[in-house]
Design an enzyme around this catalytic site. Structure first.
Site, PDB file in Angstrom:
ATOM      1  CB  CYS A  55       0.194  21.384  17.260  1.00 40.19           C
ATOM      2  SG  CYS A  55       0.236  21.185  18.718  1.00 40.19           S
ATOM      3  CB  CYS A  58       4.790  18.993  18.429  1.00 37.68           C
ATOM      4  SG  CYS A  58       2.808  19.135  17.062  1.00 37.68           S
ATOM      5  CB  CYS A 104      -1.738  17.585  18.389  1.00 38.43           C
ATOM      6  SG  CYS A 104       0.240  17.285  17.257  1.00 38.43           S
ATOM      7  CB  CYS A 107       2.982  17.325  20.810  1.00 40.86           C
ATOM      8  SG  CYS A 107       1.324  18.304  20.628  1.00 40.86           S
ATOM      9  CB  CYS A 128     -15.665  23.713  18.424  1.00 38.47           C
ATOM     10  SG  CYS A 128     -15.451  25.052  19.794  1.00 38.47           S
TER      11      CYS A 128
END
Length: 143
Positions: A55, A58, A104, A107, A128
């Site tokens: 991510c 984070c 995510c 976060c 995707c």
């Protein structure tokens, strides 16, 4: 944004001013406002190196290169996340469609969407994902 109401509190609380300083405008729009980068323009669309995709907000590990495949859709595609704990899914009713948004789970950053048209010999799913929502950490194949 016409996504379903999000009452979830994520473990990593983001400071908007800090995110605006740290992220590119595209990374910010994608992760914080569920924007989508143009097809075939993302940094990781054709990446084939071994490693982990994290991510961009984070640094939570999300996908490994072994789960990446060429779907032809114009965005990086994976048939599964790193594990069942790293992804949060929400119903997305934007653009006159009903889709499953992928975020995510640490976060709440918008990553992309998941569809049921992935490789049938794997999970049948296609995550995707916007390149702008990811950072790539290269690793040797045998790690």
């Amino acid at each position: 944004m016409s996504h379903d109401t999000d009452d979830k509190t994520y473990p990593y609380q983001k400071d908007d001013a800090e995110l605006r300083r740290r992220l590119t405008p595209m990374q910010y729009e994608v992760t914080q406002h569920a924007a989508t980068e143009r097809a075939f323009t993302g940094e990781y669309t054709d990446t084939e190196d071994a490693g982990i995709y994290k991510c961009v907000v984070c640094s939570t590990p999300l996908f490994e290169s072994g789960a990446k495949f060429h779907s032809g859709c114009g965005w990086p595609s994976y048939f599964k996340p790193l594990n069942g704990e790293v992804i949060d899914e929400k119903i997305d009713r934007t653009h006159g469609m009903v889709r499953v948004e992928v975020r995510c789970n640490h976060c709440g950053a918008h990553l992309g969407h998941v569809f049921e048209d992935g490789p049938r010999d794997k999970t049948g799913l296609r995550y995707c994902i916007n390149s702008a929502a990811l950072n790539f950490e290269s690793r040797p194949e045998n790690e």
